[in-house]
Design a protein around this motif. Structure first.
Motif, mmCIF file in Angstrom:
data_model
loop_
_atom_site.group_PDB
_atom_site.id
_atom_site.type_symbol
_atom_site.label_atom_id
_atom_site.label_comp_id
_atom_site.label_asym_id
_atom_site.label_seq_id
_atom_site.Cartn_x
_atom_site.Cartn_y
_atom_site.Cartn_z
ATOM 1 N N GLU A 38 47.178 17.259 -23.768
ATOM 2 C CA GLU A 38 46.203 17.575 -24.812
ATOM 3 C C GLU A 38 46.711 18.592 -25.834
ATOM 4 N N TYR A 41 45.872 17.880 -29.583
ATOM 5 C CA TYR A 41 44.492 17.532 -29.937
ATOM 6 C C TYR A 41 43.999 18.493 -31.006
ATOM 7 N N GLU A 45 46.078 12.401 -29.414
ATOM 8 C CA GLU A 45 45.390 12.433 -28.127
ATOM 9 C C GLU A 45 46.260 11.805 -27.045
#
Length: 177
Positions: A38, A41, A45
């Motif tokens: 992650e 992000y 993604e």
């Protein structure tokens, strides 16, 4: 009949050899990679399938804001070296300072609309040495990056390429900024 089979076999060999030559040439310029984790992000993604331009830094230099893939000495669970996807924050000769959760490069506050939670942990104050760069993930709270000794500054020779395109998921196909 034998002559017909021979001609067809030769045609198939030509097609296969041509396809192999094209595949070799293409893989010299681009490389697919898969996002794990992650750390980038909301820009990227988990399981985003990316195409990186392997030639981007053979003819140019990394610049602030580029998203790159680079190899590290960190190991994956299978024992292979771990490749990371991060954003270039500062390059050779830049003075980077992280203070009060804000990032400054050459005494200018960096505008980072792409980061998650608008917070950057750490206290950094350094000038980036020759052939190195400073890279961080967009999700600063979940990113192992140049702020930490395990990764540190990125050697330019370890850069595999610049992220160009997201191919998957299909509803997010396009170039990456």
């Amino acid at each position: 009949m034998n002559e017909k089979i021979k001609k067809e076999a030769i045609e198939w060999m030509k097609i296969i050899i041509t396809a192999l030559v094209f595949a070799f040439i293409i893989t010299q310029f681009v490389k697919p990679t898969l996002v794990r984790g992650e750390s980038m992000y909301p820009t990227l993604e988990e399981n985003d399938y990316l195409i990186i331009n392997r030639m981007a830094y053979k003819i140019g230099e990394p610049k602030q804001g580029d998203i790159i893939v680079f190899s590290t000495e960190l190991l994956q669970e299978d024992g292979n070296p771990k490749d990371l996807v991060k954003r270039v924050i500062a390059v050779e000769g830049d003075h980077i300072k992280i203070e009060d959760s804000k990032v400054y490069v050459n005494d200018n506050l960096v505008n980072e609309p792409y980061i998650h939670n608008n917070y950057t942990d750490g206290n950094i104050d350094m000038v980036i040495p020759k052939d190195k760069l400073f890279a961080m993930g967009d999700n600063r709270e979940k990113s192992l990056d140049s702020r930490y000794e395990d990764v540190g500054l990125v050697n330019e020779k370890d850069i595999m390429g610049k992220v160009m395109i997201r191919l998957f998921p299909f509803n997010h196909i396009g170039t990456i900024d």
